[in-house]
Design an enzyme around this catalytic site. Structure first.
Site, PDB file in Angstrom:
ATOM      1  N   ASP A 106      46.312  47.934  28.711  1.00  0.00           N
ATOM      2  CA  ASP A 106      45.374  46.889  28.101  1.00  0.00           C
ATOM      3  C   ASP A 106      44.125  47.312  28.899  1.00  0.00           C
ATOM      4  OD1 ASP A 106      46.778  45.855  26.191  1.00  0.00           O
ATOM      5  OD2 ASP A 106      47.409  44.236  27.185  1.00  0.00           O
ATOM      6  N   TYR A 107      42.782  46.817  28.423  1.00  0.00           N
ATOM      7  CA  TYR A 107      41.750  46.831  29.101  1.00  0.00           C
ATOM      8  C   TYR A 107      41.630  46.369  30.675  1.00  0.00           C
ATOM      9  CZ  TYR A 107      36.562  46.179  29.983  1.00  0.00           C
ATOM     10  OH  TYR A 107      35.105  46.268  30.358  1.00  0.00           O
TER      11      TYR A 107
END
Length: 247
Positions: A106-107
């Site tokens: 994820d970011y």
């Protein structure tokens, strides 16, 4: 490709443009040419000297490469982003091959991310039946009790997914700040797996890092650093995934 003849769908998958199953469908649909001729038979074998085109685009005959990146937070696990945010390939300017991430982080998650141009290797590691350990360290808000943590192994329903951890260990607890640090081992990685799982328990993740992928660790790397995998590492992780899939 290798110097030996290999099945056409395998060669296409190894190029990294699609999975072997989708490559088979492309062949059936007449989207693949070998030396200028449309090929629709799945048993067709080709050599390195053959020219293969998929949808009119020639397959590149570059050697397979395998990299490990220490992905920092705030970077997209993709080759491009429609919002013009930094992507992982921006951190690997010296890599000339057309590599792509195996899975994603994820970011806001940091840690180990593998990249390659070997589609078959990537598909093996992402196989739904493989159980290569992926070890994360999560800092969460709140201090769950033993019964609540036990649900991590049993599985927690979130939307249409059953999310679970293969194992967990409490690393530390801070009662003053009302936080806990957990080590979580996953065998699969659904979208925002740990974050969604902990949210369902009522203990949101404040910080998340993937520290191990199989036997690979971040030793010697700083956020944004990357290195090629050694031949021994490639063999070990390939053998580990292959053994589990077969079983």
């Amino acid at each position: 490709m290798t110097n030996q003849n290999e099945r056409l769908q395998k060669v296409i998958a190894q190029s990294g443009i699609t999975s072997r199953r989708k490559a088979e469908q492309l062949i059936i649909d007449g989207k693949v040419r070998v030396n200028g001729q449309v090929v629709t038979e799945l048993g067709t074998k080709v050599s390195r000297d053959d020219e293969v085109e998929v949808n009119g685009v020639p397959l590149e005959k570059e050697p397979h490469v395998y990299y490990m990146l220490y992905k920092p937070r705030g970077v997209i696990s993709s080759l491009k982003d429609d919002k013009n945010r930094k992507v992982v390939i921006d951190l690997m300017e010296e890599v000339t091959e057309r590599v792509f991430p195996i899975g994603r982080l994820d970011y806001d998650t940091s840690g180990i991310l593998l990249l390659t141009n070997d589609g078959e290797f990537a598909n093996l590691l992402m196989h739904p039946k493989h159980e290569v350990d992926k070890v994360y360290v999560a800092k969460i808000k709140g201090i769950p009790d033993k019964k609540e943590l036990g649900r991590l192994r049993k599985g927690i329903k979130a939307d249409n997914d059953m999310l679970k951890a293969a194992n967990y260990t409490i690393l530390s607890t801070d009662k003053k700040k009302n936080t806990m640090v957990l080590e979580l081992t996953l065998h699969e990685g659904k979208n925002r797996h740990i974050r969604r799982m902990m949210e369902q328990l009522g203990y949101p993740v404040m910080k998340l890092k993937r520290e191990k992928y199989g036997m690979l660790t971040l030793d010697g790397l700083q956020p944004g650093d990357y290195r090629p995998l050694t031949p021994k590492e490639i063999k070990q992780i390939r053998n580990q995934a292959s053994k589990i899939v077969k079983e």
